[in-house]
Every structure is written in C-alpha cells, then in structure tokens.
Motif scaffolding. Structure first.
Motif, PDB file in Angstrom:
ATOM      1  N   GLY A 201       0.847  -1.184   0.000  1.00 60.05           N
ATOM      2  CA  GLY A 201       0.000   0.000   0.000  1.00 60.05           C
ATOM      3  C   GLY A 201       0.876   1.224   0.000  1.00 60.05           C
ATOM      4  O   GLY A 201       2.060   1.155   0.299  1.00 60.05           O
ATOM      5  N   GLU A 224      -9.311   0.495   2.421  1.00 59.55           N
ATOM      6  CA  GLU A 224      -9.236   0.383   0.962  1.00 59.55           C
ATOM      7  C   GLU A 224     -10.486   0.987   0.342  1.00 59.55           C
ATOM      8  O   GLU A 224     -10.432   1.658  -0.685  1.00 59.55           O
ATOM      9  CB  GLU A 224      -9.099  -1.087   0.581  1.00 59.55           C
ATOM     10  N   GLY A 229      -4.471   3.293   0.866  1.00 58.29           N
ATOM     11  CA  GLY A 229      -3.697   2.062   0.679  1.00 58.29           C
ATOM     12  C   GLY A 229      -2.822   1.788   1.896  1.00 58.29           C
ATOM     13  O   GLY A 229      -2.011   2.607   2.287  1.00 58.29           O
TER      14      GLY A 229
ATOM     15  N   ASN C  13      -7.304   3.631  -5.940  1.00 61.87           N
ATOM     16  CA  ASN C  13      -5.948   4.137  -5.788  1.00 61.87           C
ATOM     17  C   ASN C  13      -5.229   4.377  -7.094  1.00 61.87           C
ATOM     18  O   ASN C  13      -4.262   5.095  -7.159  1.00 61.87           O
ATOM     19  CB  ASN C  13      -5.108   3.133  -5.006  1.00 61.87           C
TER      20      ASN C  13
END
Lengths: 325, 327, 351
Positions: A201, A224, A229, C13
């Motif tokens: 992460g 998440e 992360g 992400n």
C-alpha cells in the motif's frame, strides 16, 4: 507438497523433523515428554525418542540453565516455557548466560538454544498467564526474539531457530494455536531477521505481529474502500529487527502505525517509532501512532480483558488520524 | 591414601602461584592499574588448587567470581589470565570479561559468571551433555556459603539428584557473604547437611588441607563417573582479605583473621613437605622464587599488552548477526 | 458501434497504468471478452477485454507507455465503420494533464510515477523556488531529500542559474505544448440570443446538470464563529506577503474544506456501480470566471498541503485558467466558487 495444518501442529511437525534431522536436538520442560506438553505441542516426541524428551521439575532456571550449559557442549536443546510469563523465574539464565555465551567465549562457543514461550492474552487466564513479554527481552543484545504469525511461519521459523547458533526465544501466541494454513510437508527454513511485507500500500505503513496482524488486515480492507492504501509489515523477528524493510516502507508512505499487544510504555512499538523518527523523520507526513493494550495488568473477566486489548476500531481510528493530519 | 611427594610438590607450587598471582593483582588494583573491582582468594588456595588438581583436563570446571586461582590452574596461560584482568587485548577473552568473567573453553574452564547461583544451574547442562553423549566428563561447580541462599541451588540439586547427573558441588565456605556470616543467614550448623534433603551425599572437608580436598574430590568424581550422581563438598576455609580488594572487612571480630592465618594452607603443605617428605627450606624457597618470577613475567606481559581496539566491543555479540555500529 | 477504449481504473488508488503489451493487432477481429492488452499497475498485471465484438481499428497507445486513467488506448469498431469523428475527439482529448509530481501525499502514488520527494524537501524546494523535478534523489527509493535540494541549490546558486519559476507552473508541462493548442482550438464565441454556445459553455452547462442530477439535493446552512479565523488571517496575511504569497479567503476555505472532507469520509462517499465508494484523495475544484466561460481547475490532494502551498497553487491555477482549459482535470469531490466580488447576499448553486 503443502496441506492445511494448525499453527500448533506446524510447530509439532517442525520439532519432529528436527529431532529426526539432528541427533543433538532434544526437548525439555514441564510435561513436554510423556504428556506431550500442556498445549500438546510436543506430542509424540517422547514416544519416538524417550531419551531425548525430558520432563523436568517445575524449575525454569534449571531448564534454561541446563539448556545453556548443554548448548555450550554442542547440543541443541529446545526448552518449553509453558507460559511466557514464567520467563521471570529464569530471566537470569537467558539474560546473563544465554545471551552472553558467544560474547564471553569470543566466538569459540555459541549458545544454540531455543526457548519456546507461550505468549499473549485472550484465554481468560488473567495476569500471570497472559502477558506479552517481548519488551522484557528486547534490550538484551545476544538474544533473538522471534514471533511467527502463521502456521507456515511457525514451522519454518522454528526450524531456522533450532539450526541457528544463537539463543532464540520463540514466541507462540496461544490464540493462534488453532489457526490453520498451508504448510509444506518437507522441512524448510524461513530466514530470520527478515520482515515480511504482508500487503502492499502507498499511504500508511502498519507494523504488527502475531494476533495483531488480524486487526491490521481488517482495518486495511476497510480503508481500501476509502481509497487509502495500507502496507502491512510483520517484522517476524522482533530483535534484532529488520529495520530496512520498515524504513523503506515508511519512506514510501510517510505514515506509520504500530499495532502491538501489551502495554504501550516501552513496548516494541516505542522502539520502532523511535527508530523511524530518528532515521527518516524527513519522510514523515504525520506523527507516528501506536495502537496498544492499556498500561494495566491483564484482568480475568472477559469484559475486563477485552477492554484492555486493541481492536480493529482502534487501528482504524489511528489510521484515519494519520491520514487527516 | 596420602599424596605422593611429587604430587604434593606440584600442588604446593600451584598454591604458591595462586598466592603470588593474587598479591600482584591486589597491588595493581590498589595502584589503579587494574580497572573495576576484584575479588581475591588469598587463604583459599588449597580448596582451589585441590579441586582443579583432582580433576581431569576434560572435566568441566565452573570457577566463581573469587576464582583467579582455579582459573589459572585449569590450563590457561597465567599471563593471559593476568592480561584479561588488566583489560588488555591479549587477555584470554580479549578484555570483554575481566576479573569476574574469565573463560577458556580449550581447558573447559566454563567460569562465566558474576552472578551468584547462576552457574549452579548452567552446570546441569554440561553434566547433562556428558550423559547425553556418554562421556565420562564430570562437572565441578564452585559456589560459596552465600551462593546457597539462591533458589537456583535448590533447582539444580533437585534435578541433578533426580537425573543422577555427574556434578560436584564445591562449596567453599569462607564464612562470609560479603559481611554476613553464614550462621546469620542459614539455619544449618553445617551447610553440607542441606544436601541431605535431596539425598545427595555430602562431606565436610578441611578446606585448608590440600590432601583432604584432593581426596574428597576424587571420591566425588569417582561416584559421578560411575553414574551415581552428584555430591556436595563443603570446604571449610577463610578469605584473608575483605570481599573485594579495598574492603577493610571491619565486620570481622578481632583475632579471627589471625587465627585463620595460623591455618595457612601453604604453610601447612610446606611443613608437611619438610617434615614428612624431607624437602629442604632452600628447595622450597627456590620454588617460591620461581613462582615470583613467573608472576612478574605475567604482570609485565599484561602491562605491555595494548588496549583492545574499541570497535572490538561490537564483536561476538551474535554468532549469526553483525551488530550495527552507529558511532 | 465504435467504442473508444480508455485506460481503465482498477481500484480507487490507481491513477495511471502502463500498457505492457498488446495481444491484438490493428485490424484484428475480436469478440467480446477477448483479451486485447495487458495493463500493469505497480507490479500487478491486468487484462483489458474487448467490451463487444468488433475490429481493433486503431491503437492509440504504444506498448510500454504509461498513461493516466481515462487516456485513450484504442478504437474498437465495425470493420467499415467511420471512426474519424472519434479520432478527432481523441486528439482534442490528448491533453490529459500530468499529475503534479511529488505533490501532496503523492510519494505514495505508486512506483510507476517515478518521482519521489520527501515532505520536508518539498517545503524546502518551494521556499527556495526550486524546480525539484530535475534533481536526482539520493534518498530511500530514490526520493529527493532536503540534502539533495540544498546541494542542488548550493551548486546552482554559484552557477547563477536558480530557476525562479514557481514549481506549480513548472510542474504542468502540458501548459506549454498540447494544452495551449487545445486552448486555441476553443475560441470564445459571441454567443447571444440563441447563437451557438461555445464548447466550454456546453460542458459547463452539462456538468452543472449532471451535478444536479447526480447528487442528493439538500442545503444546510449553519453559522460558524470565525472570529479566531479572521484574527489568524489578519496575522498571516502580511507574513505570507513577505514571502510574496497572496493569502486569500478562498485559500483558507479550501484548506478548511479539505480538513472537513478528510475528517468526514461520509461527505466524500459516492455511489458507483451500486456500491458505496469513499473517494480519496482530497481534490477540490475552484470555479474561476474567465472571459469565455467558467473553468474549474482542480487543486490536488489538499489534505496533505500546508496553507502556503495552497495559496501558491491557487494563484497559479487562476493565472493558468485564463489561458487554458483543463478539460480532463475534473474535480472529484467538491467545487468552490468565490463570488465575494459580486456583492450578492445569497448564492445558491447545487453542484
């Protein structure tokens, strides 16, 4: 070939295989021979090797003292401390003898002992059978403190510990004994002094060991969903510590949360936090957070015990606080 | 069975050598050359020389913190023991141990300890290894009247007796644990009887009579080698100095030291050698002079030896890990 | 029907991906579900499948290229279908802005982005007005450290070549090339009384409508006591000014909004694919009135930035807004409109 084994069975298998592998290996401790250990970890060894599995009196000093002396003579004892808390009654042997042998003999002798110690809280046994003893041993240069979290690690690291020439305190968390996981049949070693990056992460590094990894993983999953992360690092060997892996991770994420069972004061979280702020302060984006048990003895009643230990919510709160700093 | 003249002469030399060694250490400690503090064994030479002299080189010896004499007799070169006490690089342990922690595995001097009662349980291990490997090595562990207050003595004797381990507990009763007389801290009139509770054979021995010491140890070693288990030997003796060099020992009653000095183990052997074995005074003086010269040489070696490289402090902490030097 | 395939976003992400390899060539006929190419994110590899049957008509991203999410990759269409309009759109689309390297929490923005700088080094670089992007980092994982910045500044100062341009300006390489062209292409038009709208106005209108339909409509008005804030503002303003930085209420509100959004993940939770998704990072758009319409440049990752940095970036964004239009750089969380100059009493805008 691998199959599912419990953490307890993985340790038992490692012991059997090392007894088979090396005739200088023997086991000793309270009820480890005939009965196969209070937690059943040494089952079957006495039946195969009656001379190499010794039940002792309730004499922890004698158990560790004997281990140290015989190790200097080239044997490889694996001693059991039924509860890690009992390290207090053999502390001298670990600290003043085991940890100093190699130093004193200038490398001519070493002390290849393994002390298996059953650690941690959670089984409603109160303050004499539930303590997390890691920090009691973590400032004794000469000792190695190992804390496996999975059946795979338990087997591989115990084999490495037995073959290693330094004294190793091998912590077994009692709540992990029933944990199942893939374990290869054949003997194998896992490198000591090497942290495991359990999850990748970019935003937060969580360092956790043994049972606390469960909390870390649960929190990481939750985070998440929020787009955060989490990198999870299990040091596995607490001392000497694999600083590099932790430093590289925190240099990347800039945020560190240490999740640790046991009191906060002078815990290994304090050491890791201090180490990181000392070495890579420049890379930090937020203060280092420790999620730990409270600074109290572990109480008996489930309500009391559970209140003392960290939960996933505590980990989440710590992570959110470092993210919003 | 009396000792032969030859053997008695050897033991006499050993005792004289210990005396001279300790006197030299005392001088260099008092003048500040030797760092730290030291524990001298003047007055206890017979017990040390007798125990070591009665054992084989392959037997395990655990001298205690008042053990310079026994350590020198195990087989390590005296000059390297001296250099260790001086903290020099040529010390047998490179200056890591000093007076209280002098070890030499090559002659099975396992004497690592500054903690009372600690080696009493470690000795279980070397004894266990002998039985595990089926060798005839016995383990002799030195302890004092003070040591017996430690719980480890109980654990050790209990386990050694149960498992019939080849251990000789050599209890040098020199009367005082620092300032406390043993009768003030133990209920037994004679400490050796403490072993009765473990059904461990025990003897009280005149610790200033070298012959008596040697014979008692030989009996115990024989039992041990036959697999009959441990023995406790209590050697009655006396340390002439305080607990450490510089301790005035004001806690002793007047006249006690003088009375024990009358029982000096060296004078006693000297008398025996002259009266029974026909040695001349000049012959023995010659041996004394040789011991003087040997110790003077050891001191010079220690003085000449350089200090260790400070970085040596990082060596040998682990067999498998190199410790970080962040200085 | 022709489909423009874009760099997918695998997980919240992900900001960019690398086209590791094409498994189909231009002209190949493919069926829905066929793997067209492999996309690498960090060390993971993902496969991009054909969404429908068709022919891979054009490959727009060569192998090995790293592109931001949403960047065009290929055109899938019928064998003879006219795809020229799509290709034209793509070329207008090409100014997908690069992420400001190293800004915000972005050291974490994946190993793919390459550039790492420590937070302290970033502050120092900004204080010294140094374009750090060309400095080789000597820190852990190649990060640029304060030492690197100092060493560079020391060396450059003597060579009289300190780059005095603001990092914000420098860090938008697109400004000088592609986007300028794009801006020229968007000619402000004199649109009145049914005359045709400019593209920018069309988009603004569409976005306003999307915002209206895409979010729950509720308005909460609360009073906040900002006496202390006003005091702080008055103290800070001259301090910032001494550094050549203009402190504005917009910047303060941006900072406050970023804090609020960080602390209350609920506000930045959206519904995507039937699931709740809490978005991150904290990117906030600032509505800027320009003579050809309204543009909303986005300030990225504000949660990790000090107020000074926000002031600088805001100033740079407003400057830039006059010349370019960051079409792709859309706010994900919130837009802030500064209308103090309009002397109105109540301003209500649903987006």
């Amino acid at each position: 070939m691998a199959r599912k084994l419990s953490y307890a069975k993985a340790i038992n298998e490692a012991l059997h295989q090392e007894m088979e592998h090396d005739p200088s290996v023997f086991i000793l401790g309270e009820d480890v021979a005939r009965m196969g250990g209070d937690f059943g970890i040494t089952q079957g060894i006495w039946h195969k090797w009656p001379d190499r599995a010794r039940d002792t009196a309730l004499s922890e000093s004698a158990i560790i003292g004997l281990s140290v002396g015989s190790a200097v003579c080239g044997l490889r004892p694996v001693a059991e401390l039924m509860f890690a808390d009992f390290v207090t009654v053999c502390y001298d042997q670990l600290v003043n003898n085991a940890a100093k042998i190699h130093f004193m003999y200038g490398g001519e002798a070493s002390c290849p002992i393994v002390v298996r110690a059953v650690t941690g809280s959670g089984i409603r046994c109160a303050y004499h059978h539930s303590q997390s003893i890691e920090p009691w041993l973590m400032n004794i240069p000469g000792l190695i403190i190992v804390a496996p979290a999975t059946p795979y690690e338990a087997k591989g690291m115990l084999i490495s510990a037995i073959r290693n020439n330094d004294p190793v305190v091998f912590l077994e968390h009692k709540l992990l004994y029933n944990r199942k996981g893939e374990v290869p049949v054949e003997p194998y070693e896992i490198e000591l002094f090497k942290a495991e990056i359990e999850r990748k992460g970019d935003d937060i590094t969580i360092v956790a060991t043994m049972r606390m990894l469960d909390l870390a993983h649960a929190a990481a999953k939750e985070l998440e969903n929020e787009g955060v992360g989490v990198e999870i690092i299990d040091p596995r060997t607490l001392f000497p510590l694999d600083k590099r892996t932790i430093i590289e991770s925190v240099a990347k994420t800039g945020r560190l949360v240490v999740v640790q069972e046991g009191p906060k004061v002078m815990g290994f979280g304090a050491e890791i936090g201090a180490m990181v702020s000392e070495e890579i302060f420049e890379y930090l984006r937020a203060p280092i957070k420790r999620v730990t048990s409270l600074d109290v003895p572990i109480a008996f009643s489930p309500e009391l015990e559970d209140y003392v230990n960290p939960t996933m919510d505590h980990v989440l709160a710590a992570c959110r606080s470092v993210m919003s700093f | 069975m009396a000792l032969t003249k030859k053997r008695l002469l050897e033991l006499y030399c050993d005792m004289v050598s210990i005396r001279k060694f300790e006197e030299a250490v005392e001088n260099y400690s008092k003048n500040g050359t030797i760092p730290g503090f030291i524990h001298l064994s003047i007055g206890q030479e017979a017990a040390q020389a007798g125990v070591v002299g009665a054992l084989k080189k392959t037997d395990y010896k655990f001298p205690d913190h008042r053990g310079h004499g026994a350590i020198c007799l195990c087989g390590t070169e005296k000059k390297r023991v001296m250099a260790e006490i001086f903290g020099k690089v040529d010390g047998i342990n490179g200056g890591r141990g000093g007076s209280m922690h002098i070890n030499d595995l090559s002659c099975r001097n396992m004497g690592f300890n500054g903690i009372q009662g600690s080696t009493v349980v470690t000795a279980l291990g070397t004894a266990f290894a002998s039985t595990y490997k089926k060798t005839d090595a016995v383990t002799a562990v030195f302890m004092g009247d003070g040591t017996l207050g430690e719980g480890t003595c109980h654990e050790s004797m209990n386990m050694a007796a149960t498992w019939k381990l080849p251990i000789i507990y050599c209890l040098l009763n020199n009367q005082y644990a620092i300032s406390t007389h043993y009768t003030e801290s133990h209920p037994q009139k004679q400490l050796a009887t403490w072993a009765d509770g473990y059904e461990v054979p025990n003897e009280v021995v005149d610790g200033n009579d070298i012959e008596a010491v040697v014979e008692a140890v030989e009996r115990a070693a024989e039992r041990a080698r036959k697999g009959e288990g441990p023995t406790l030997l209590e050697f009655m003796t006396y340390r002439w100095q305080g607990h450490f060099s510089g301790d005035p020992a004001a806690y002793r009653p007047d006249g006690e030291l003088e009375a024990w000095q009358q029982k000096c183990p060296i004078n006693r052997s000297r008398k025996q050698l002259m009266e029974i074995h026909g040695c001349s005074g000049a012959e023995l003086d010659e041996l004394d002079a040789r011991a003087d010269a040997e110790i003077a040489e050891a001191v010079q070696f220690a003085l000449d030896s350089p200090w260790p490289d400070p970085k040596n402090a990082l060596k040998h902490v682990y067999a498998t890990v190199q410790v970080e030097d962040w200085k | 029907m022709a489909v423009l395939l874009r760099m997918p976003r695998y997980g919240a992400n992900m900001e960019e991906g690398t086209l590791a390899s094409w498994l189909a060539a231009e002209g190949d006929a493919v069926s829905a579900g066929d793997v067209l190419c492999e996309i690498e994110i960090e060390k993971l590899s993902n496969e991009l499948e054909a969404p429908e049957d068709g022919v891979l008509r054009a490959i727009l991203c060569p192998q090995g290229e790293t592109l931001p999410c949403g960047a065009p990759l290929a055109v899938l269409a019928g064998a003879d279908e006219d795809i020229s309009a799509l290709l034209t759109d793509v070329s207008a689309d090409a100014d997908v802005p690069d992420e400001v390297p190293g800004s915000g929490s972005g050291s974490g923005s994946g190993s793919g982005s390459g550039l790492r700088i420590t937070p302290k080094a970033l502050v120092l670089a900004e204080e010294l007005n140094i374009d750090y992007r060309s400095i080789a980092g000597t820190g852990i994982l190649g990060a640029i450290t304060r030492e690197d910045i100092r060493a560079w500044a020391g060396g450059k100062a003597s060579a009289k070549a300190v780059n005095t341009k603001k990092p914000d300006e420098l860090s938008k390489p697109a400004e000088t090339s592609g986007p300028a062209g794009a801006a020229n292409a968007v000619k402000p038009s004199e649109s009145r009384n049914g005359a045709r709208m400019s593209t920018i106005r069309k988009v603004t209108a569409r976005r306003m409508m999307e915002s209206l339909s895409g979010s729950a409509q509720s308005t909460i008005m609360m009073d906040a006591d900002i006496t202390d804030l006003v005091k702080a503002y008055k103290v800070l303003k001259p301090v910032f000014a001494a550094d050549g930085i203009k402190l504005s209420w917009t910047a303060v509100i941006l900072k406050a909004a970023a804090e609020t959004l960080t602390r209350h993940p609920g506000i930045r939770t959206i519904i995507e694919g039937g699931e709740l998704l809490t978005t991150y990072p904290i990117d906030i758009g600032v509505a800027v009135d320009v003579d050809y319409g309204l543009v909303v440049p986005v300030l990225r990752k504000l949660d990790a930035k000090p107020l000074k940095t926000i002031c600088r970036e805001l100033a740079a964004a407003i400057d830039r807004a006059g010349g370019i239009w960051d079409r792709k750089n859309l706010p994900r969380l919130l837009s802030i409109a500064s209308i103090g100059y309009a002397e109105c009493e109540v301003f209500h805008s649903d987006p």
